[in-house]
Design a protein around this motif. Sequence first.
Motif, PDB file in Angstrom:
ATOM      1  N   GLY A   2       0.823  -1.205   0.000  1.00 58.23           N
ATOM      2  CA  GLY A   2       0.000   0.000   0.000  1.00 58.23           C
ATOM      3  C   GLY A   2       0.855   1.252   0.000  1.00 58.23           C
ATOM      4  N   LEU A   3       1.928   1.258   0.786  1.00 61.50           N
ATOM      5  CA  LEU A   3       2.821   2.413   0.838  1.00 61.50           C
ATOM      6  C   LEU A   3       3.479   2.662  -0.510  1.00 61.50           C
ATOM      7  N   LYS A   4       3.804   1.603  -1.233  1.00 61.19           N
ATOM      8  CA  LYS A   4       4.469   1.731  -2.530  1.00 61.19           C
ATOM      9  C   LYS A   4       3.577   2.403  -3.576  1.00 61.19           C
ATOM     10  N   LEU A   5       2.271   2.440  -3.330  1.00 64.13           N
ATOM     11  CA  LEU A   5       1.359   3.109  -4.262  1.00 64.13           C
ATOM     12  C   LEU A   5       1.403   4.625  -4.118  1.00 64.13           C
ATOM     13  N   THR A   6       1.912   5.115  -3.003  1.00 66.75           N
ATOM     14  CA  THR A   6       2.001   6.569  -2.784  1.00 66.75           C
ATOM     15  C   THR A   6       3.354   7.044  -3.298  1.00 66.75           C
ATOM     16  N   ARG A   7       3.360   7.859  -4.321  1.00 69.13           N
ATOM     17  CA  ARG A   7       4.619   8.264  -4.962  1.00 69.13           C
ATOM     18  C   ARG A   7       4.816   9.778  -4.943  1.00 69.13           C
ATOM     19  N   GLU A   8       4.230  10.483  -3.991  1.00 66.63           N
ATOM     20  CA  GLU A   8       4.416  11.923  -3.938  1.00 66.63           C
ATOM     21  C   GLU A   8       5.858  12.284  -3.626  1.00 66.63           C
ATOM     22  N   ARG A   9       6.308  13.435  -4.109  1.00 67.14           N
ATOM     23  CA  ARG A   9       7.716  13.826  -4.011  1.00 67.14           C
ATOM     24  C   ARG A   9       8.103  14.303  -2.616  1.00 67.14           C
ATOM     25  N   HIS A  10       7.297  15.185  -2.039  1.00 63.31           N
ATOM     26  CA  HIS A  10       7.598  15.733  -0.712  1.00 63.31           C
ATOM     27  C   HIS A  10       7.019  14.764   0.316  1.00 63.31           C
ATOM     28  N   ARG A  11       7.838  13.815   0.726  1.00 66.94           N
ATOM     29  CA  ARG A  11       7.329  12.680   1.480  1.00 66.94           C
ATOM     30  C   ARG A  11       7.433  12.885   2.989  1.00 66.94           C
ATOM     31  N   PHE A  12       6.383  12.460   3.653  1.00 72.51           N
ATOM     32  CA  PHE A  12       6.324  12.419   5.109  1.00 72.51           C
ATOM     33  C   PHE A  12       5.882  10.998   5.437  1.00 72.51           C
ATOM     34  N   VAL A  13       6.871  10.086   5.500  1.00 68.44           N
ATOM     35  CA  VAL A  13       6.580   8.652   5.494  1.00 68.44           C
ATOM     36  C   VAL A  13       5.700   8.240   6.660  1.00 68.44           C
ATOM     37  N   ARG A  14       5.971   8.753   7.853  1.00 67.00           N
ATOM     38  CA  ARG A  14       5.165   8.332   9.005  1.00 67.00           C
ATOM     39  C   ARG A  14       3.702   8.747   8.847  1.00 67.00           C
ATOM     40  N   GLY A  15       3.468   9.855   8.141  1.00 69.90           N
ATOM     41  CA  GLY A  15       2.095  10.250   7.848  1.00 69.90           C
ATOM     42  C   GLY A  15       1.468   9.355   6.795  1.00 69.90           C
ATOM     43  N   LEU A  16       2.240   8.979   5.784  1.00 71.35           N
ATOM     44  CA  LEU A  16       1.731   8.097   4.732  1.00 71.35           C
ATOM     45  C   LEU A  16       1.386   6.719   5.295  1.00 71.35           C
ATOM     46  N   VAL A  17       2.214   6.231   6.224  1.00 60.77           N
ATOM     47  CA  VAL A  17       1.942   4.925   6.824  1.00 60.77           C
ATOM     48  C   VAL A  17       0.646   4.978   7.629  1.00 60.77           C
ATOM     49  N   SER A  18       0.393   6.083   8.311  1.00 54.90           N
ATOM     50  CA  SER A  18      -0.875   6.229   9.024  1.00 54.90           C
ATOM     51  C   SER A  18      -2.039   6.318   8.041  1.00 54.90           C
ATOM     52  N   TRP A  19      -1.821   6.994   6.928  1.00 59.29           N
ATOM     53  CA  TRP A  19      -2.888   7.193   5.943  1.00 59.29           C
ATOM     54  C   TRP A  19      -3.352   5.884   5.313  1.00 59.29           C
ATOM     55  N   ILE A  20      -2.432   4.930   5.101  1.00 57.71           N
ATOM     56  CA  ILE A  20      -2.830   3.695   4.420  1.00 57.71           C
ATOM     57  C   ILE A  20      -3.748   2.833   5.280  1.00 57.71           C
TER      58      ILE A  20
END
Length: 310
Positions: free
Chosen positions: A167-185
């Motif tokens: 799921g995380l690999k589907l998010t490819r935005e440039r300005h990354r905030f990984v801990r936020g993306l992990v919560s978002w998935i």
Amino acid sequence: MVKLSVVIPTYNEESILPELYRRLTKVLENVGESYEVIYVNDGSTDKSLDIMKTFHSKNKRIKVLDLSRNFGHQIAITAGCDYARGEAVIVMDADLQDPPEVIPQLIKKWREGYDVVYAVREKREGEGYFKRVTASLFYRLIRKITDVEIPQDAGDFRLMSRRAIDGLKLTRERHRFVRGLVSWIGFNQTGVKFIREARYAGETKYPLKKMLKFALDGITSFSFMPLQLGVWAGLFVSLLSFLYALYAILVKILTNTPVSGWTSLMVAILFLGGVHLLTLGLIGEYIGRIYDEVKQRPLYLVKEFLCEEE
């Protein structure tokens, strides 16, 4: 199939890597699962890459992903997760502030059925008062202004299941905030408390400038609140203008004396100009990020990947 993957973004950590290798290897050997460790060299200029290659020559479960230049900590994490093959992927920093000895606790929770197990900093050793306070304020602020439940006092040290990684690999935005993306998935998430140790050696790779940029990336990636502040500032200025106009009219009617106001006029103009510039700056920040996204450049480029199988 590899059971565990450990991803370690690395930038100029030559003084720490031998001790990290010793402690991490000891922990992983005791876990009793097949594993791989992926060191992501994020453009190091010291001897870090040579040391990592030495690890690989001794132990083929150690892999080295050498990026073409320094792309930044969050991109390095992304690259490591892209190349990880494990059923569970653990992300940790190379400075030993994320103790390898916490890994068995993360694995235990994963085996209980959790897709994401993040390490929560119960205590932060070796960090100054300013760093602790600003970090605490940032996590509480971002929870207030976003719709994503980002855990407080949790960094990038965490374990993610294979479906969480996919799921995380589907998010490819440039300005990354990984801990936020992990919560978002989403998926099943829980935390494990630990004491964050002081840096083992060397200097922090997150000075104040990078900390501010990191905070800005987190806020603008998950909230429109900065833009909404411009609206509220405009309403506030309009209200002040209305009240001042009402005051001027009443003074004229009741005293027959016009309000003299060179100073007040200049203050009002400068204040309004400041609000305009601030709002334009916030809009420009978001437009700049849109510009970065539409260029569709790759997140990173790989110079070399040492990954020979045993």
